[in-house]
Design an enzyme around this catalytic site. Structure first.
Site, mmCIF file in Angstrom:
data_model
loop_
_atom_site.group_PDB
_atom_site.id
_atom_site.type_symbol
_atom_site.label_atom_id
_atom_site.label_comp_id
_atom_site.label_asym_id
_atom_site.label_seq_id
_atom_site.Cartn_x
_atom_site.Cartn_y
_atom_site.Cartn_z
ATOM 1 N N LYS A 1 0.874 -1.180 0.000
ATOM 2 C CA LYS A 1 0.000 0.000 0.000
ATOM 3 C C LYS A 1 0.909 1.227 0.000
ATOM 4 O O LYS A 1 1.232 1.786 1.057
ATOM 5 C CB LYS A 1 -0.915 -0.005 1.225
ATOM 6 C CG LYS A 1 -2.191 -0.793 0.990
ATOM 7 C CD LYS A 1 -3.144 -0.745 2.169
ATOM 8 C CE LYS A 1 -4.033 0.475 2.185
ATOM 9 N NZ LYS A 1 -5.114 0.460 1.211
HETATM 10 N N1 PMP Z 1 -7.515 -3.064 -3.309
HETATM 11 C C1 PMP Z 1 -7.029 -1.828 -3.121
HETATM 12 C C2 PMP Z 1 -6.332 -1.152 -4.246
HETATM 13 C C3 PMP Z 1 -7.182 -1.177 -1.879
HETATM 14 O O1 PMP Z 1 -6.696 0.053 -1.686
HETATM 15 C C4 PMP Z 1 -7.872 -1.834 -0.844
HETATM 16 C C5 PMP Z 1 -8.082 -1.142 0.480
HETATM 17 N N2 PMP Z 1 -7.026 -1.382 1.358
HETATM 18 C C6 PMP Z 1 -8.366 -3.131 -1.082
HETATM 19 C C7 PMP Z 1 -8.161 -3.701 -2.323
HETATM 20 C C8 PMP Z 1 -9.061 -3.894 0.012
HETATM 21 O O2 PMP Z 1 -8.151 -4.242 1.009
HETATM 22 P P1 PMP Z 1 -8.596 -4.429 2.537
HETATM 23 O O3 PMP Z 1 -9.742 -5.362 2.525
HETATM 24 O O4 PMP Z 1 -7.404 -4.975 3.200
HETATM 25 O O5 PMP Z 1 -8.980 -3.074 3.023
#
Ligand code: PMP
Length: 317
Positions: A157
């Site tokens: 991220k």
């Molecule tokens: N894909 C992207 C590009 C994201 O930014 C997120 C949010 N974190 C997700 C998927 C979903 O991830 P999570 O369930 O861990 O929030």
């Protein structure tokens, strides 16, 4: 939305107004920072953080992926900082944003600066709009391609990655949609701008759930949660490439993420999906997820970490 009064900066809680990023930092200038999006939910046992350990691990994995060598914080220190920031702000439920950014590096190497650690938090009840969960939302295929891992790594991220998400979502919303679906460089469905995507098809009388393979996406913690909850409910979940036209003919399509939780896509590229509202599998998973995060599910104890009371000495300023 109540504003946070305290922010964690480096080693301590500070008044929120002190949460300013140095203008000359690689975090600011080049988007060289890694972050997490985590939620704290209200439960009968008080505020509790959903899948804290997995989020903390992913933050440190993101830092490792982008090449930070020595971090200012350990997993234990990140966990403590998150808990204390929530407790200091006296939020019963909130969104949590820990970040490690590169400070002071105006030449293009990681070594030229120092990583700094911050935790902010805010109240954020609905991300895709209040009606989204009930009615589902409308999406289109973005004209922008999702990142290839050899260009910007999708397992981390990284702040800079989200320029791509902002381009896609802005384009979709200006065109009248709620969210953008991004295809990967291979032409198959990758993910949305901040959510992973699932489809449901009736195959020989069985409902089969599919989701895009891990290699080209952020491996969402909600995605992982829903795969486990779906298995608990007796559904098969297949990780396989999904094409654009498979979306159109799916019986259900839903997206999930920490901010969005579980939301149906009722229309894609002007084509109605299924019967145009959240389908049976989507609703079942929404209910499971809601009971999980509110502390009423058999798996709640495993995945919800209660926030300990604040040590008053931790708050400075
Ligand atoms: N894909 C992207 C590009 C994201 O930014 C997120 C949010 N974190 C997700 C998927 C979903 O991830 P999570 O369930 O861990 O929030």
């Amino acid at each position: 939305m109540a504003a946070a009064r305290f922010v964690w900066i480096d080693n301590s809680l500070r008044p929120a107004k002190e949460a300013v990023v140095p203008f000359l930092s690689a975090g600011m200038q080049y988007g060289f920072s890694v972050f997490e999006g985590i939620r704290c939910y209200e439960t009968d046992q008080g505020p509790a953080v959903f899948r804290m350990q997995e989020h903390v691990d992913r933050l440190l994995d993101s830092a490792h992926i982008v090449g930070f060598r020595e971090l200012p914080v350990s997993a234990e220190q990140v966990t403590k900082a998150i808990n204390q920031t929530i407790a200091a702000n006296e939020f019963s439920s909130c969104y949590i944003r820990p970040m490690i950014y590169l400070d002071g590096a105006m030449s293009l190497t990681v070594e030229a600066g120092q990583p700094r650690f911050v935790v902010a938090t805010w109240e954020w009840k609905t991300f895709l709009g209040a009606e989204a969960k009930e009615r589902g939302i409308r999406a289109n295929i973005a004209s922008f391609t999702r990142l290839h891992p050899n260009i910007m790594m999708t397992k981390a991220k990284v702040s800079g990655n989200y320029v791509s998400s902002i381009l896609a979502k802005t384009e979709s919303q200006r065109a009248g949609f709620d969210e953008a679906i991004m295809l990967g460089p291979d032409g198959y469905v990758a993910e949305c701008t901040g959510e992973n995507l699932f489809i449901v098809r009736n195959i020989a009388g069985n409902k089969v759930i599919s989701t895009s393979p891990r290699a080209g996406i952020l491996e969402g913690i909600t995605r992982d949660t829903l795969i486990i909850l779906a298995h608990d409910l007796g559904y098969a979940v297949v990780e396989e490439p999904i094409s654009r036209d498979q979306l159109y003919v799916a019986d259900e399509v839903f997206v999930c993420g920490t901010a969005a939780e579980v939301v149906a896509l009722r229309e894609i590229d002007f084509r109605v999906i299924g019967d145009g509202k959240a389908g049976a599998v989507t609703r079942a998973l929404q209910q499971e997820f809601d009971s999980l995060v509110s502390g009423r599910h058999a798996r709640s104890a495993e995945w919800l970490a209660p926030v300990p009371a604040l040590n008053a000495a931790a708050v400075k300023g």
